[in-house]
Each structure stands twice: as C-alpha cells, then as structure tokens.
Design a protein around this motif. Sequence first.
Motif, PDB file in Angstrom:
ATOM      1  N   ASN A  29      55.643  44.321  33.831  1.00 40.24           N
ATOM      2  CA  ASN A  29      54.068  44.142  33.246  1.00 40.24           C
ATOM      3  C   ASN A  29      54.387  42.876  32.020  1.00 40.24           C
ATOM      4  O   ASN A  29      53.556  42.105  32.016  1.00 40.24           O
ATOM      5  N   ILE A  30      55.417  42.984  31.330  1.00 41.57           N
ATOM      6  CA  ILE A  30      55.709  42.136  30.244  1.00 41.57           C
ATOM      7  C   ILE A  30      56.045  40.641  31.069  1.00 41.57           C
ATOM      8  O   ILE A  30      55.499  39.616  30.330  1.00 41.57           O
ATOM      9  N   VAL A  31      56.918  40.627  31.966  1.00 37.10           N
ATOM     10  CA  VAL A  31      57.365  39.268  32.584  1.00 37.10           C
ATOM     11  C   VAL A  31      55.870  38.837  33.049  1.00 37.10           C
ATOM     12  O   VAL A  31      55.598  37.458  32.901  1.00 37.10           O
ATOM     13  N   VAL A  32      55.097  39.514  33.843  1.00 41.29           N
ATOM     14  CA  VAL A  32      53.921  38.927  34.253  1.00 41.29           C
ATOM     15  C   VAL A  32      52.886  38.440  33.226  1.00 41.29           C
ATOM     16  O   VAL A  32      52.312  37.488  33.385  1.00 41.29           O
ATOM     17  N   ASP A  33      52.676  39.144  32.325  1.00 37.67           N
ATOM     18  CA  ASP A  33      51.800  38.817  31.150  1.00 37.67           C
ATOM     19  C   ASP A  33      52.413  37.445  30.663  1.00 37.67           C
ATOM     20  O   ASP A  33      51.449  36.629  30.546  1.00 37.67           O
ATOM     21  N   LYS A  34      53.643  37.547  30.200  1.00 34.28           N
ATOM     22  CA  LYS A  34      54.111  36.131  29.776  1.00 34.28           C
ATOM     23  C   LYS A  34      54.069  35.125  30.718  1.00 34.28           C
ATOM     24  O   LYS A  34      53.420  33.975  30.489  1.00 34.28           O
ATOM     25  N   LEU A  35      54.232  35.185  32.083  1.00 37.96           N
ATOM     26  CA  LEU A  35      54.004  33.979  32.941  1.00 37.96           C
ATOM     27  C   LEU A  35      52.640  33.614  33.402  1.00 37.96           C
ATOM     28  O   LEU A  35      52.442  32.557  33.277  1.00 37.96           O
ATOM     29  N   ARG A  36      51.638  34.366  33.168  1.00 40.49           N
ATOM     30  CA  ARG A  36      50.429  34.293  33.582  1.00 40.49           C
ATOM     31  C   ARG A  36      49.837  33.539  32.141  1.00 40.49           C
ATOM     32  O   ARG A  36      49.150  32.851  32.322  1.00 40.49           O
ATOM     33  N   LYS A  37      50.248  33.751  31.153  1.00 43.09           N
ATOM     34  CA  LYS A  37      49.896  33.125  29.782  1.00 43.09           C
ATOM     35  C   LYS A  37      50.438  31.813  29.522  1.00 43.09           C
ATOM     36  O   LYS A  37      49.690  30.840  29.230  1.00 43.09           O
ATOM     37  N   ASN A  38      51.526  31.477  30.360  1.00 47.21           N
ATOM     38  CA  ASN A  38      52.229  30.274  29.941  1.00 47.21           C
ATOM     39  C   ASN A  38      52.194  29.236  31.164  1.00 47.21           C
ATOM     40  O   ASN A  38      52.410  28.134  31.155  1.00 47.21           O
ATOM     41  N   LEU A  39      52.091  29.773  32.459  1.00 48.66           N
ATOM     42  CA  LEU A  39      52.169  29.142  33.692  1.00 48.66           C
ATOM     43  C   LEU A  39      50.812  29.185  34.185  1.00 48.66           C
ATOM     44  O   LEU A  39      50.585  29.785  35.288  1.00 48.66           O
ATOM     45  N   LEU A  40      50.025  28.512  33.508  1.00 54.89           N
ATOM     46  CA  LEU A  40      48.535  28.737  34.180  1.00 54.89           C
ATOM     47  C   LEU A  40      48.203  28.145  35.423  1.00 54.89           C
ATOM     48  O   LEU A  40      47.244  28.620  36.032  1.00 54.89           O
ATOM     49  N   GLN A  41      48.853  26.995  35.921  1.00 58.45           N
ATOM     50  CA  GLN A  41      48.521  26.607  37.210  1.00 58.45           C
ATOM     51  C   GLN A  41      48.848  27.491  38.254  1.00 58.45           C
ATOM     52  O   GLN A  41      48.673  27.287  39.346  1.00 58.45           O
ATOM     53  N   LYS A  42      49.902  28.514  37.995  1.00 58.41           N
ATOM     54  CA  LYS A  42      50.551  29.246  39.233  1.00 58.41           C
ATOM     55  C   LYS A  42      49.940  30.384  39.335  1.00 58.41           C
ATOM     56  O   LYS A  42      49.240  31.164  38.459  1.00 58.41           O
ATOM     57  N   LYS A  43      49.929  30.923  40.486  1.00 58.33           N
ATOM     58  CA  LYS A  43      49.319  32.430  40.803  1.00 58.33           C
ATOM     59  C   LYS A  43      50.678  33.410  40.724  1.00 58.33           C
ATOM     60  O   LYS A  43      51.666  33.094  41.242  1.00 58.33           O
TER      61      LYS A  43
ATOM     62  N   LYS B 146      63.352  42.522  25.383  1.00 64.26           N
ATOM     63  CA  LYS B 146      64.567  41.489  25.584  1.00 64.26           C
ATOM     64  C   LYS B 146      64.935  41.099  26.760  1.00 64.26           C
ATOM     65  O   LYS B 146      65.161  40.078  27.277  1.00 64.26           O
ATOM     66  N   VAL B 147      64.835  42.490  27.717  1.00 66.03           N
ATOM     67  CA  VAL B 147      65.107  42.199  29.091  1.00 66.03           C
ATOM     68  C   VAL B 147      63.877  41.471  29.707  1.00 66.03           C
ATOM     69  O   VAL B 147      64.497  40.471  30.409  1.00 66.03           O
ATOM     70  N   ALA B 148      62.869  41.705  29.507  1.00 69.93           N
ATOM     71  CA  ALA B 148      61.798  41.076  30.043  1.00 69.93           C
ATOM     72  C   ALA B 148      61.737  39.394  29.675  1.00 69.93           C
ATOM     73  O   ALA B 148      61.479  38.694  30.642  1.00 69.93           O
ATOM     74  N   ASP B 149      62.182  39.121  28.495  1.00 71.77           N
ATOM     75  CA  ASP B 149      62.238  37.932  27.966  1.00 71.77           C
ATOM     76  C   ASP B 149      63.243  37.098  28.832  1.00 71.77           C
ATOM     77  O   ASP B 149      63.137  35.855  29.186  1.00 71.77           O
ATOM     78  N   GLY B 150      64.481  37.768  28.937  1.00 71.71           N
ATOM     79  CA  GLY B 150      65.444  37.118  29.480  1.00 71.71           C
ATOM     80  C   GLY B 150      65.140  36.836  30.968  1.00 71.71           C
ATOM     81  O   GLY B 150      65.612  35.726  31.647  1.00 71.71           O
ATOM     82  N   ILE B 151      64.589  37.712  31.680  1.00 78.65           N
ATOM     83  CA  ILE B 151      64.080  37.412  33.259  1.00 78.65           C
ATOM     84  C   ILE B 151      63.154  36.075  33.194  1.00 78.65           C
ATOM     85  O   ILE B 151      63.173  35.275  33.846  1.00 78.65           O
ATOM     86  N   TYR B 152      62.177  36.308  32.111  1.00 78.38           N
ATOM     87  CA  TYR B 152      60.871  35.053  31.915  1.00 78.38           C
ATOM     88  C   TYR B 152      61.811  33.802  31.989  1.00 78.38           C
ATOM     89  O   TYR B 152      61.328  32.940  32.542  1.00 78.38           O
ATOM     90  N   ASN B 153      62.700  33.726  30.840  1.00 76.84           N
ATOM     91  CA  ASN B 153      63.479  32.573  30.618  1.00 76.84           C
ATOM     92  C   ASN B 153      64.328  32.050  31.872  1.00 76.84           C
ATOM     93  O   ASN B 153      64.096  30.707  32.062  1.00 76.84           O
ATOM     94  N   GLY B 154      64.631  32.916  32.704  1.00 76.66           N
ATOM     95  CA  GLY B 154      65.567  32.510  33.990  1.00 76.66           C
ATOM     96  C   GLY B 154      64.745  31.740  34.913  1.00 76.66           C
ATOM     97  O   GLY B 154      64.788  30.932  35.678  1.00 76.66           O
ATOM     98  N   ILE B 155      63.515  32.651  35.030  1.00 75.57           N
ATOM     99  CA  ILE B 155      62.544  32.091  35.914  1.00 75.57           C
ATOM    100  C   ILE B 155      61.912  30.648  35.543  1.00 75.57           C
ATOM    101  O   ILE B 155      61.867  29.947  36.549  1.00 75.57           O
ATOM    102  N   VAL B 156      61.695  30.473  34.541  1.00 76.01           N
ATOM    103  CA  VAL B 156      61.042  29.235  33.851  1.00 76.01           C
ATOM    104  C   VAL B 156      62.079  28.088  34.163  1.00 76.01           C
ATOM    105  O   VAL B 156      61.787  27.062  34.233  1.00 76.01           O
TER     106      VAL B 156
END
Length: 350
Positions: A162-176, A329-339
Amino acid sequence: MGHYKEFYTILIHWKYRLLLLIFILPFGIFSNTISLRDFLEKSDAEVRWNPYRSRGLLIKNETTISFMVSSSSIVVDNNRVITGVGFKYKDGDLYINNDTAALLYRILKVDLKHEEIVNDENLYNIPVIIIDPGHGGRDSGAIGDHDNFNIKEKDVVLSISNIVVDKLRKNLLQKKILMTRNDDTFLTLEERVELANDIDIGKKEAVIYISIHANASLNKKAQGFEVWYLPKGYRRNVLDSNINNNEKLTTIVNALKEDEYSLEGQELAKSILDGLDANLNDVSDNRGLKEEIWFVVRNARMASVLIEVGFVTNEVEGKRLSDPAYLQKVADGIYNGIVDFISSYEKNIR
Ligand SMILES: [Zn+2]
C-alpha cells in the motif's frame, strides 16, 4: 524491437513469404544492417567476448555496452538498460541493424557527421506497474508465532504494498499502477497472473510486475531480504498461441522474448535489491539476488520479480516487520529501486 523480430512476424503470414524472399530478405539483411566488424572500424571501439556468458562488451573510452546475441536489450555502463536493439549472428559474423548502430554510435559518442539518423522510437516505455502483495484471506502466508506477538506475511506485505503503490501513484502520474489485491482477500495464483496478462500493451511498451512476500524458516535465526528473478533459459509461452501455428518459429520467437524479459527482470531485481540495501543494510542482511521459477513470475508476460522483505519467523526481524516505521523504510527502498530502474530504462540518451 529488433528488426529481425518483425522479420519473423512477417514470416508467419504466408502471403508475405514470397514478397519476403524476393525483396525484404536481400535488402533487409544486406542494406539495413552493418557487420560488427564495420561498426568497430567506424566507431573505433573495441569488443570483448565472454564465451561462458555468451555476452559481448563494446568499449570506447570510459563507456561500456554489454550485449547478448539474440537479445534485444543492452546494458550501458553496467547500470542502464536499453531495449529494442538487434544483434544477429549470421554466417560466422555478427550484424546489427541500422537503428541499433545509430543508437550505439550515440552512446559511444562517435561523431559521424550526419551520417546516421537516430531513431528514438526504439526506446521503450513502461506504462503499467503491477504490485502484487502475496497471499491474503484464508492464505496467511508465513506466520511468525512469538512469545509476545505474532505476525502474518499477508498483513506485512499488504502494508508495504500500500505504501509503495501510494508513492508510485503520487509521483508517476502518467503511469497506471495496479494492485492484485488491496485488502485481505484470497486470490488464486491464476487470478493474480490473469490481471497481469490481460493488460494490453503496445509494441514499444513493457510492464513490470512486482510480487512482495515475507520469508519463513525453521532456522529461527535466519533473517534478511532478497530479490528473486526468472532465470535465463526457462521457456515460457509468452506469445499468444493463435499468432502462428509454426512450432519451430514459436520456439525461436519465445527464446528471443525470454531473453528480453529475463534480462529486464534481472536488472529490475538488482535495482530493487540496491534500493532495499541502501535503506536496510544497517539493520537487516542483504541475502542477494536469487534465480527461481515462480508461478506468478513465469506466467506474467513481462519483466517480473519477487521480493522477500524479511523473515517473520525471526523474533527480532518479526518485531521490526511489525513496526510501521520499518515498513516505511522497506517500502521506500522498493520504491526507489523501481524508480531507478524505470528512469534508466526509459532514459533518452543524447
Ligand atoms: Zn509468500
């Protein structure tokens, strides 16, 4: 997508076969490609070949480009993946198509004085990211049963997802950004994969699929995070069976596709592992990259990885995984890796 792949696709339609033999074959191979020998001469680059990994390395000044025959991805300077290139082996020589040559000249900063026109359309885009929290509902996944608390994998991975998805949705607006589940529901593995395989993507597009899990071990001391990817050499049915009925052809195209997906999966896995390592390595162990055939991973027609965020069976790590600050912290790490992966994958080189 390399030209030779389109070439195979054309081959499927019998109507085009004659046309292909008369026109496209001679011109396609001899006028739209350049031998690696000629390329090296023009670019003044050197090449090294690793026969154990079937991998080549182009080197010029400080820049390296790693490539594999029959793969449509290259890796620049060990960290940037570019897809849509074509290396082809023919009659004892390696050939690259003109688009690939133009791209390589540009990466190696070769000045050809307008000789080559660069085709940016070769660069890929990732329009869809799927986050798959493992287990759910009656399937708790791993359970950590400790003296003062207990912890279930399905809850840990949902919180992180949920944390990863919220962050991705907030920051990668053009992506589904899709989730296989966003509450405590049970899904079969087939249902998870169905969501992934139902997505319609364009020719120059790729989807990434990230399955998030927590680990268990009989060894109560086991702890740490790891990221799994699909091994190279595993045959998947990545093409629709109705595209053609020529088994041999399917095998060839599958092998090409598979190389592409497994290389991307490996790069994505590495990127996420690095992201986790940067955030967690002072408290948890980096158990590294692992290769395995996972059901979810192997059926998804895309680059996919599986993350094990830590062991719920280890009392100390189980406690950490119950702490919202640690999950962040775990979610942030995953998010950073994806980005990081996406930005290197989609980057235009100029
Ligand atoms: Zn699991």
